[in-house]
Motif scaffolding. Structure first.
Motif, PDB file in Angstrom:
ATOM      1  N   GLY A  66       0.796  -1.237  -0.067  1.00 23.26           N
ATOM      2  CA  GLY A  66      -0.046   0.030   0.308  1.00 23.26           C
ATOM      3  C   GLY A  66       0.727   1.398   0.049  1.00 23.26           C
ATOM      4  O   GLY A  66       0.428   2.428  -0.681  1.00 23.26           O
ATOM      5  N   ALA A  67       2.049   1.455   0.760  1.00 20.50           N
ATOM      6  CA  ALA A  67       2.610   2.442   0.689  1.00 20.50           C
ATOM      7  C   ALA A  67       3.329   2.884  -0.575  1.00 20.50           C
ATOM      8  O   ALA A  67       3.045   4.021  -0.940  1.00 20.50           O
ATOM      9  CB  ALA A  67       3.973   2.383   1.888  1.00 20.50           C
ATOM     10  N   PRO A  68       3.980   1.859  -1.411  1.00 17.49           N
ATOM     11  CA  PRO A  68       4.405   2.526  -2.755  1.00 17.49           C
ATOM     12  C   PRO A  68       3.204   2.575  -3.678  1.00 17.49           C
ATOM     13  O   PRO A  68       3.417   3.676  -4.469  1.00 17.49           O
ATOM     14  CB  PRO A  68       5.075   1.120  -3.492  1.00 17.49           C
ATOM     15  CG  PRO A  68       5.658   0.574  -2.076  1.00 17.49           C
ATOM     16  CD  PRO A  68       4.354   0.910  -1.010  1.00 17.49           C
ATOM     17  N   LEU A  69       1.951   2.059  -3.508  1.00 12.06           N
ATOM     18  CA  LEU A  69       0.970   2.245  -4.495  1.00 12.06           C
ATOM     19  C   LEU A  69       0.460   3.604  -3.937  1.00 12.06           C
ATOM     20  O   LEU A  69       0.268   4.688  -4.834  1.00 12.06           O
ATOM     21  CB  LEU A  69      -0.147   1.299  -4.233  1.00 12.06           C
ATOM     22  CG  LEU A  69      -1.541   1.353  -5.020  1.00 12.06           C
ATOM     23  CD1 LEU A  69      -1.061   1.608  -6.506  1.00 12.06           C
ATOM     24  CD2 LEU A  69      -2.493   0.292  -4.666  1.00 12.06           C
ATOM     25  N   GLY A  70       0.444   4.211  -2.837  1.00 11.10           N
ATOM     26  CA  GLY A  70      -0.249   5.201  -2.258  1.00 11.10           C
ATOM     27  C   GLY A  70       0.717   6.294  -2.776  1.00 11.10           C
ATOM     28  O   GLY A  70       0.250   7.489  -3.068  1.00 11.10           O
ATOM     29  N   VAL A  71       2.034   6.266  -2.612  1.00  9.06           N
ATOM     30  CA  VAL A  71       2.853   7.223  -3.273  1.00  9.06           C
ATOM     31  C   VAL A  71       2.682   7.490  -4.765  1.00  9.06           C
ATOM     32  O   VAL A  71       2.863   8.746  -5.212  1.00  9.06           O
ATOM     33  CB  VAL A  71       4.468   6.904  -2.856  1.00  9.06           C
ATOM     34  CG1 VAL A  71       5.362   7.779  -3.735  1.00  9.06           C
ATOM     35  CG2 VAL A  71       4.668   6.937  -1.369  1.00  9.06           C
ATOM     36  N   PHE A  72       2.526   6.464  -5.353  1.00  8.43           N
ATOM     37  CA  PHE A  72       2.154   6.620  -6.800  1.00  8.43           C
ATOM     38  C   PHE A  72       0.824   7.298  -7.136  1.00  8.43           C
ATOM     39  O   PHE A  72       0.964   8.238  -8.034  1.00  8.43           O
ATOM     40  CB  PHE A  72       2.141   5.235  -7.564  1.00  8.43           C
ATOM     41  CG  PHE A  72       1.786   5.248  -8.856  1.00  8.43           C
ATOM     42  CD1 PHE A  72       2.729   5.531  -9.775  1.00  8.43           C
ATOM     43  CD2 PHE A  72       0.844   4.894  -9.363  1.00  8.43           C
ATOM     44  CE1 PHE A  72       2.567   5.796 -11.143  1.00  8.43           C
ATOM     45  CE2 PHE A  72       0.159   4.939 -10.774  1.00  8.43           C
ATOM     46  CZ  PHE A  72       1.128   5.296 -11.566  1.00  8.43           C
ATOM     47  N   VAL A  73       0.054   6.868  -6.557  1.00  2.00           N
ATOM     48  CA  VAL A  73      -1.411   7.606  -6.762  1.00  2.00           C
ATOM     49  C   VAL A  73      -1.340   9.224  -6.279  1.00  2.00           C
ATOM     50  O   VAL A  73      -1.677   9.889  -6.833  1.00  2.00           O
ATOM     51  CB  VAL A  73      -2.369   6.931  -5.929  1.00  2.00           C
ATOM     52  CG1 VAL A  73      -3.762   7.736  -5.971  1.00  2.00           C
ATOM     53  CG2 VAL A  73      -2.662   5.659  -6.350  1.00  2.00           C
ATOM     54  N   VAL A  74      -0.480   9.382  -5.138  1.00  2.00           N
ATOM     55  CA  VAL A  74      -0.552  10.860  -4.593  1.00  2.00           C
ATOM     56  C   VAL A  74       0.410  11.605  -5.754  1.00  2.00           C
ATOM     57  O   VAL A  74       0.062  12.674  -6.034  1.00  2.00           O
ATOM     58  CB  VAL A  74       0.038  10.929  -3.237  1.00  2.00           C
ATOM     59  CG1 VAL A  74       0.506  12.332  -3.122  1.00  2.00           C
ATOM     60  CG2 VAL A  74      -0.979  10.435  -2.276  1.00  2.00           C
ATOM     61  N   ASN A  75       1.291  10.946  -6.326  1.00  2.00           N
ATOM     62  CA  ASN A  75       2.216  11.831  -7.343  1.00  2.00           C
ATOM     63  C   ASN A  75       1.525  11.705  -8.292  1.00  2.00           C
ATOM     64  O   ASN A  75       1.492  13.078  -8.868  1.00  2.00           O
ATOM     65  CB  ASN A  75       3.300  10.782  -7.435  1.00  2.00           C
ATOM     66  CG  ASN A  75       4.625  11.665  -7.936  1.00  2.00           C
ATOM     67  OD1 ASN A  75       4.720  12.836  -7.863  1.00  2.00           O
ATOM     68  ND2 ASN A  75       5.685  10.846  -8.493  1.00  2.00           N
ATOM     69  N   VAL A  76       0.705  10.961  -8.876  1.00  2.00           N
ATOM     70  CA  VAL A  76      -0.015  11.238 -10.243  1.00  2.00           C
ATOM     71  C   VAL A  76      -1.285  12.270 -10.078  1.00  2.00           C
ATOM     72  O   VAL A  76      -1.444  12.992 -10.615  1.00  2.00           O
ATOM     73  CB  VAL A  76      -0.529   9.739 -10.631  1.00  2.00           C
ATOM     74  CG1 VAL A  76      -1.528  10.021 -11.848  1.00  2.00           C
ATOM     75  CG2 VAL A  76       0.737   9.075 -11.034  1.00  2.00           C
ATOM     76  N   ARG A  79      -1.169  16.151  -8.789  1.00  2.00           N
ATOM     77  CA  ARG A  79      -0.794  17.127  -9.856  1.00  2.00           C
ATOM     78  C   ARG A  79      -2.082  17.572 -10.513  1.00  2.00           C
ATOM     79  O   ARG A  79      -2.162  18.728 -11.209  1.00  2.00           O
ATOM     80  CB  ARG A  79       0.088  16.531 -10.853  1.00  2.00           C
ATOM     81  CG  ARG A  79       1.575  16.382 -10.381  1.00  2.00           C
ATOM     82  CD  ARG A  79       2.577  15.815 -11.353  1.00  2.00           C
ATOM     83  NE  ARG A  79       3.604  15.291 -11.074  1.00  2.00           N
ATOM     84  CZ  ARG A  79       4.394  14.240 -11.217  1.00  2.00           C
ATOM     85  NH1 ARG A  79       4.050  13.614 -12.419  1.00  2.00           N
ATOM     86  NH2 ARG A  79       5.719  14.046 -10.590  1.00  2.00           N
ATOM     87  N   ASN A  80      -3.010  16.654 -10.851  1.00  2.00           N
ATOM     88  CA  ASN A  80      -4.118  17.003 -11.437  1.00  2.00           C
ATOM     89  C   ASN A  80      -5.383  17.288 -10.691  1.00  2.00           C
ATOM     90  O   ASN A  80      -6.163  18.268 -11.210  1.00  2.00           O
ATOM     91  CB  ASN A  80      -4.470  15.680 -12.384  1.00  2.00           C
ATOM     92  CG  ASN A  80      -3.513  15.271 -13.080  1.00  2.00           C
ATOM     93  OD1 ASN A  80      -2.539  16.115 -13.669  1.00  2.00           O
ATOM     94  ND2 ASN A  80      -3.067  13.919 -13.362  1.00  2.00           N
ATOM     95  N   ARG A  81      -5.610  16.897  -9.744  1.00  2.00           N
ATOM     96  CA  ARG A  81      -6.628  17.164  -8.897  1.00  2.00           C
ATOM     97  C   ARG A  81      -6.553  17.013  -7.242  1.00  2.00           C
ATOM     98  O   ARG A  81      -6.677  16.115  -6.537  1.00  2.00           O
ATOM     99  CB  ARG A  81      -7.682  15.899  -9.040  1.00  2.00           C
ATOM    100  CG  ARG A  81      -7.958  15.629 -10.349  1.00  2.00           C
ATOM    101  CD  ARG A  81      -9.528  15.983 -10.690  1.00  2.00           C
ATOM    102  NE  ARG A  81      -9.707  15.656 -11.985  1.00  2.00           N
ATOM    103  CZ  ARG A  81      -9.753  16.423 -13.094  1.00  2.00           C
ATOM    104  NH1 ARG A  81      -8.903  17.539 -13.059  1.00  2.00           N
ATOM    105  NH2 ARG A  81     -10.101  15.901 -14.470  1.00  2.00           N
ATOM    106  N   LEU A  86      -8.004  15.498  -0.951  1.00  2.00           N
ATOM    107  CA  LEU A  86      -8.340  16.133   0.238  1.00  2.00           C
ATOM    108  C   LEU A  86      -9.691  15.261   0.592  1.00  2.00           C
ATOM    109  O   LEU A  86     -10.026  14.972   1.591  1.00  2.00           O
ATOM    110  CB  LEU A  86      -8.512  17.503   0.242  1.00  2.00           C
ATOM    111  CG  LEU A  86      -9.214  18.302   1.274  1.00  2.00           C
ATOM    112  CD1 LEU A  86      -8.251  18.044   2.539  1.00  2.00           C
ATOM    113  CD2 LEU A  86      -9.573  19.762   1.055  1.00  2.00           C
ATOM    114  N   HIS A  87     -10.564  15.184  -0.389  1.00  2.00           N
ATOM    115  CA  HIS A  87     -11.983  14.379  -0.185  1.00  2.00           C
ATOM    116  C   HIS A  87     -11.550  12.905   0.186  1.00  2.00           C
ATOM    117  O   HIS A  87     -12.248  12.578   1.200  1.00  2.00           O
ATOM    118  CB  HIS A  87     -12.675  14.463  -1.504  1.00  2.00           C
ATOM    119  CG  HIS A  87     -13.333  15.964  -1.786  1.00  2.00           C
ATOM    120  ND1 HIS A  87     -14.358  16.382  -1.060  1.00  2.00           N
ATOM    121  CD2 HIS A  87     -12.767  16.940  -2.391  1.00  2.00           C
ATOM    122  CE1 HIS A  87     -14.740  17.545  -1.427  1.00  2.00           C
ATOM    123  NE2 HIS A  87     -13.867  18.028  -2.301  1.00  2.00           N
ATOM    124  N   CYS A  88     -10.917  12.272  -0.364  1.00  2.00           N
ATOM    125  CA  CYS A  88     -10.640  10.960   0.171  1.00  2.00           C
ATOM    126  C   CYS A  88      -9.580  10.827   1.445  1.00  2.00           C
ATOM    127  O   CYS A  88     -10.427  10.068   2.025  1.00  2.00           O
ATOM    128  CB  CYS A  88      -9.396  10.347  -0.805  1.00  2.00           C
ATOM    129  SG  CYS A  88      -9.927  10.015  -2.630  1.00  2.00           S
TER     130      CYS A  88
END
Length: 108
Positions: A66-76, A79-81, A86-88
């Motif tokens: 979950g940690a690497p996946l979370g970093v990837f999601v936050v990184n992507v 930048r866009n939304r 914040l809502h999540c």
């Protein structure tokens, strides 16, 4: 990790930044890689010596994946939304509080 917790990671990070004057872009990944390595060593050592209690491996696996996946999601996504994250975070906090309501001592 059960013996040192995140304290050893903080000491390593502080030493890299303050004593070795490492750039943050180098110190953070180095610290993360070392803590990942120690968590793997710890889970294997615990399994070999005394065995794991129920749920420990699943919790470790959730953190390890979950940690690497979370970093990837936050990184992507950041930048866009940024508002989406914040809502999540708010909804995750509310869901956790509602599911843990009895454990927190609030009944009703």
């Amino acid at each position: 990790m059960a013996v040192t917790g995140v304290g050893i990671d903080m000491v390593l990070y502080a030493a890299l930044v303050l004593l070795c004057r490492a750039d943050l872009k180098i110190a953070i990944p180095t610290s993360v890689v070392i803590i990942c390595f120690t968590s793997v060593v710890g889970i294997v050592a615990k399994e070999v010596t005394t065995g794991l209690q129920a749920g420990v491996f699943e919790n470790w696996l959730a953190g390890a994946l979950g940690a690497p996946l979370g970093v990837f999601v936050v990184n992507v996504v950041w930048r866009n939304r940024p508002c989406f994250l914040l809502h999540c975070s708010v909804w995750a906090s509310l869901w956790t509080c509602s599911t843990e309501r009895a454990a927190l001592g609030f009944s009703g």
